[in-house]
Design an enzyme around this catalytic site. Structure first.
Site, short mmCIF file in Angstrom:
data_model
loop_
_atom_site.label_atom_id
_atom_site.label_comp_id
_atom_site.label_asym_id
_atom_site.label_seq_id
_atom_site.Cartn_x
_atom_site.Cartn_y
_atom_site.Cartn_z
N GLN A 179 0.82 -1.22 0.00
CA GLN A 179 0.00 0.00 0.00
C GLN A 179 0.85 1.27 0.00
O GLN A 179 0.37 2.33 -0.38
CB GLN A 179 -0.93 0.02 1.23
CG GLN A 179 -2.00 -1.06 1.21
CD GLN A 179 -3.05 -0.85 0.12
OE1 GLN A 179 -3.17 0.22 -0.47
NE2 GLN A 179 -3.81 -1.90 -0.16
N ALA A 200 1.50 -4.98 -8.27
CA ALA A 200 1.37 -4.07 -9.41
C ALA A 200 0.04 -3.32 -9.43
O ALA A 200 -0.02 -2.15 -9.80
CB ALA A 200 1.55 -4.86 -10.71
N CYS A 327 -10.55 -7.87 0.71
CA CYS A 327 -10.58 -9.33 0.82
C CYS A 327 -11.68 -9.77 1.76
O CYS A 327 -12.26 -10.82 1.59
CB CYS A 327 -9.26 -9.86 1.36
SG CYS A 327 -7.86 -9.19 0.53
#
Ligand code: PLP
Length: 388
Positions: A179, A200, A327
């Site tokens: 991050q 990426a 997530c």
């Protein structure tokens, strides 16, 4: 004004135009980077150029960058007891992680469950350095894994201070910079990182591409996660994702070039956003407010708010935000990050994450604030069907 305002950059950033161009160019390459013929050499060149670009983002040498399929895989690769250095061949007996790490680090990698120890954080979510030093003193050789910036709160960890403790105790430090990269300086030497993870798609490349970077060629791992054709100098087998890697390189080069200007612009927008949230609803709680944070992240709530409902309400207004980590948002799990910071279950349930990026405009921020006005008003009127 565009149809939608995207405020979920910590989940995935849009593809940068430079990365798209590099991707499309690399798609035309027909060779395998391991082949010796001209087509293979062209593909190899694309991969190696990208390796240079990714290395430059974190002040590393290209030969110390290993491409993986994701930040998650890079974390898994890093979290092995078997990392050797020129001076130290003994396997690590403990994995020490902070209580606010990403789930991929919390999984413990290839350490036995019993060898993984969690180090507490303070109310801002910063690792407790005294507790870290005490825990280090109880282990023979530790691998410590700390994130540079938290994906939910944006809080920046005292990584360089932790590195000094880890190294004094003879341990190794892995830094999850997924991050932080492209948002704050991420120089490996300045951080004292022995290993560092990048992804990426957080910096404008594609999903499904990441990298593990080591501090020097002295660091070896005898047990790679994926064995086979010996690609990535034996550390990660499998024919390289040439186009994805080329896009990663272009994204890294752009992120490096634009970081300072982008961060300054985002910080001004983020400050405006936070001032607006609180002027509309003075009781708004912004998590990690007393700590140094990424310039693009705000995690906030209001008493009585439910994050899932708020995310839907924002979405209906054309605004994409998230309830904590991407997530876990589908699963509606309470945030372990906020729990570790000592936040009450009631407030945790309502935490909404807004994350900005290089395409965010003032108009986007104003749009979010006007949606917030509706939501906060509904909440204060107790319209539970809307906001609770
Ligand atoms: N580490 C952190 C701090 C993250 O925020 C994420 C993704 O959200 C990851 C690791 C995993 O990266 P990837 O999505 O590339 O697997």
């Amino acid at each position: 004004m565009s149809e939608r305002s995207y405020f979920d950059w910590n989940a995935t950033a849009p593809l940068r135009p430079q990365a798209r161009l590099a991707f499309e160019t690399a798609l035309l390459l027909s060779g395998n980077p391991s082949s010796v013929h001209a087509e293979g050499r062209a593909a190899r060149r694309a991969v190696e150029d990208a390796r240079q670009q990714v290395a430059a983002l974190v002040g590393a040498r290209a030969s110390d960058v290993f491409f993986t399929s994701s930040g998650t895989e890079a974390n898994m690769l890093a979290l092995s007891p078997a990392w050797e250095t020129a001076a130290e061949k003994q396997a690590c007996d403990r994995l020490l992680i902070s209580a606010v790490e990403h789930v991929s680090v919390r999984s413990g990698g290839r350490f036995p469950r019993a060898a993984v120890e969690e180090v507490p954080v303070d109310v801002q979510g910063r690792v407790n350095l005294t507790a870290l030093a005490e825990t280090l003193a109880r282990s023979k050789r530790s691998l410590v894994s700390l994130m540079l910036a938290n994906n939910e709160s944006g809080v920046i960890e005292p990584v360089a201070e932790a590195a000094a403790l880890v190294h004094a105790a003879g341990g190794l430090l892995h830094v999850d910079a997924v991050q932080a990269a492209g948002r704050i300086p991420c120089d490996m030497a300045a951080l004292g990182a022995d290993l560092l993870t990048l992804s990426a798609h957080k910096i404008g490349g594609l999903t499904g591409t990441g990298a593990l970077v080591r501090s020097s060629e002295d660091m070896h791992l005898a047990d790679p996660l994926i064995r086979g054709g010996g690609q990535e100098r034996g550390l990660r087998a499998g024919t390289e994702n040439v186009a994805g890697i080329a896009a990663f390189g272009a994204a890294a080069a752009t992120a490096r070039r634009e970081r300072e200007a982008e961060a300054k612009r985002m910080l001004a927008l983020r400050d405006r956003l936070e001032a607006g949230l609180r002027s509309i609803a003075p009781q708004t709680v912004i998590f990690g407010l007393g700590a140094e944070r990424l310039p693009n992240t705000t995690l906030f709530t209001l008493d009585g708010m439910k994050a899932e409902t708020a995310v839907i309400a924002f979405d209906l207004e054309g605004i994409a935000v998230s309830s904590g980590a991407a997530c876990s948002s589908g699963k509606v799990q309470p945030s372990h990050v906020l729990a570790a910071m000592g936040v009450s279950p009631a407030l945790r349930r309502g935490a909404v994450r807004v994350s900005l990026g290089w395409e965010t405009t003032e108009t986007d921020v104003e749009r979010l604030l006007s949606a917030w006005r509706k939501l906060a008003t509904a909440l204060s009127k107790g319209q539970r069907g809307v906001a609770a």
